[in-house]
Scaffold this active site. Sequence first.
Site, PDB file in Angstrom:
ATOM      1  N   GLY A  85      32.621  30.919  42.261  1.00  0.00           N
ATOM      2  CA  GLY A  85      33.698  30.526  41.360  1.00  0.00           C
ATOM      3  C   GLY A  85      33.672  31.193  39.999  1.00  0.00           C
ATOM      4  O   GLY A  85      34.491  30.912  39.139  1.00  0.00           O
ATOM      5  N   GLN A  86      32.700  32.093  39.830  1.00  0.00           N
ATOM      6  CA  GLN A  86      32.579  32.823  38.573  1.00  0.00           C
ATOM      7  C   GLN A  86      33.882  33.579  38.293  1.00  0.00           C
ATOM      8  O   GLN A  86      34.517  34.081  39.204  1.00  0.00           O
ATOM      9  CB  GLN A  86      31.431  33.824  38.760  1.00  0.00           C
ATOM     10  CG  GLN A  86      30.960  34.536  37.542  1.00  0.00           C
ATOM     11  CD  GLN A  86      29.902  35.566  37.915  1.00  0.00           C
ATOM     12  OE1 GLN A  86      29.529  35.686  39.081  1.00  0.00           O
ATOM     13  NE2 GLN A  86      29.426  36.294  36.927  1.00  0.00           N
ATOM     14  N   ARG A  87      34.262  33.656  37.030  1.00  0.00           N
ATOM     15  CA  ARG A  87      35.529  34.298  36.688  1.00  0.00           C
ATOM     16  C   ARG A  87      35.632  35.706  37.278  1.00  0.00           C
ATOM     17  O   ARG A  87      36.679  36.138  37.751  1.00  0.00           O
ATOM     18  CB  ARG A  87      35.677  34.355  35.168  1.00  0.00           C
ATOM     19  CG  ARG A  87      37.031  34.819  34.697  1.00  0.00           C
ATOM     20  CD  ARG A  87      37.085  34.779  33.190  1.00  0.00           C
ATOM     21  NE  ARG A  87      37.259  33.428  32.673  1.00  0.00           N
ATOM     22  CZ  ARG A  87      38.437  32.818  32.559  1.00  0.00           C
ATOM     23  NH1 ARG A  87      39.530  33.431  32.965  1.00  0.00           N
ATOM     24  NH2 ARG A  87      38.535  31.611  32.069  1.00  0.00           N
ATOM     25  N   ILE A  89      34.474  36.786  39.969  1.00  0.00           N
ATOM     26  CA  ILE A  89      34.649  36.812  41.430  1.00  0.00           C
ATOM     27  C   ILE A  89      36.031  36.301  41.842  1.00  0.00           C
ATOM     28  O   ILE A  89      36.515  36.613  42.922  1.00  0.00           O
ATOM     29  CB  ILE A  89      33.531  35.983  42.104  1.00  0.00           C
ATOM     30  CG1 ILE A  89      32.180  36.635  41.820  1.00  0.00           C
ATOM     31  CG2 ILE A  89      33.715  35.896  43.600  1.00  0.00           C
ATOM     32  CD1 ILE A  89      31.028  35.952  42.476  1.00  0.00           C
TER      33      ILE A  89
ATOM     34  N   SER B 227      25.921  40.513  38.580  1.00  0.00           N
ATOM     35  CA  SER B 227      25.596  39.881  37.303  1.00  0.00           C
ATOM     36  C   SER B 227      24.087  39.781  37.156  1.00  0.00           C
ATOM     37  O   SER B 227      23.427  39.105  37.935  1.00  0.00           O
ATOM     38  CB  SER B 227      26.210  38.494  37.232  1.00  0.00           C
ATOM     39  OG  SER B 227      27.579  38.591  37.508  1.00  0.00           O
TER      40      SER B 227
END
Lengths: 197, 327
Positions: A85-87, A89, B227
């Site tokens: 849910g990371q921005r 992604i 990341s």
Amino acid sequence: MIFFNYFFFYYYFFLQGLLSILRKLKSTPDQEVRILLLGLDNGGKTTLLKQLASEDISHITPTQGFNIKSVQSQGFKLNVWDIGGQRKIRPYWRNYFENTDVLIYVIDSADRKRFEETGQELAELLDEEKLSGVPVLIFANKQDLLTAAPASEIAEGLNLHTIRDRMWQIQSCSALTGEGIQEGMNWVCKSVNAKKK
Amino acid sequence: MKHFLRVVTQFFVFLYFKCLWRGLKFVVRKFTGRCELQRICYNNKHGARRTLKIESSLRYSKNELLQSALSVHPDKVEKTIDDIMALKHINPDTNPQLGISLQASLLQIVGYRQLVAEVEKLRREPYDCENAEHEQMLMKLWKELRPDTPLSSRISKQWCEIGFQGSDPKTDFRGMGLLGLHNLLYFAEHDKSTALQILHDSLQPKHNEANRPEWEQKNQDKAIGYSFAIVGINITDLAHSLLVSGALKTHLYNVAPEMPSLVYLQQTFCYLMQEFHQFWVEEDPSDIMEFNRVRSKFHRRILRQLKNPDATLCPHFSASDLHLVNL
């Protein structure tokens, strides 16, 4: 010793053969359902997924990419896709829209600061052509926390009552304790059945 | 049915070990005049080969003293060795090396167990904003990785620059707790050049086409783009599972002369980060969505590597740093 080893091998292959026959005798495969699990980062999607699959939830790390698990439930084989849910992604979410039977959207009920952001993402999802008519279940997660907003408040904040083009449901739950998850999944199975008719 | 058959198989394995293996041991002992522990110590060099054999020998022993030796307190190792020598009727004066070898191996075995406990404790401790020590470590991590840019505030979008998911890193530690932070900080402090290089690479798409719309870019652009911090926490999970499953024994028994401490795990973490980064570049995945596939392939490769009893997972700086630790 050699005799023992031989005995072992024969015994082993005998077992293998027996098991494969048993497997073939198994009844017809279940109907497959594709479920998409979306929501902001730290909402509890992976914890929910692991709870569904009855796995250990103490080693969870942030999801890079996606996880997938198959769960048997009420005569269905649920293929659940949990996408990070990371921005960074979120632009990839759309790659997984096709052939989705049910959308599950997970909200961190205690993270009031991001209600607006999560509402926006949900609204965008509901506007997607590839997801039109797909039933949506909203999990108001983390109800075990004292600061969690009740499901009714979230439903109001997100204007869920204006959704007219699909079946929808909001269910309060705690992925940590497992509370409320079964009720949500019952609704998922029910809505799949309703859609098939 | 499947379960039942498995139980039956286990029974046969049990029988095999119970009768044949013990009989064999007895015969060899009569022939050579040495007990199993002696044979292991004389036939194997210091390292995982020897320690792993000693560990399994002690575990499957019928004798209570030998069995309990595995879980003895580190301070009592010396006394335990004396007891074992007495039990096996070995004269310490004629076998001076044996006691030393046994003691080193036993310390490694006991130390590994302690390390697992220590690491579990760290992992279970969640990141706490109220705890000044935790906050300090987090700030230090920022300073190490971004020496030239000050952080505008504790909660800031800037955290995304070093690869956290959002504006507060707190939530990203999750199941790995403080262990993740400890590892990242160790990596940034002690292997700074590699850490900065990986961070730099992780931010660089291979073909920089920033002007194209995001959707189109993704198809063309084979970004390394993972990341950094999140991958660090994921690799912490990998290192942790290697440790808990016992797969890391090979490595630690080979590199740690006595009790392996937390530093050894942190160095392993540095190695895994480096190797994973290289592996990622070699695999050349089309985007971040392939992360878990690449990660499990990497995991299998490391496990295969650790099957070799001579394996070590040493980062390039290990020689000098390990030396310091030994002092």
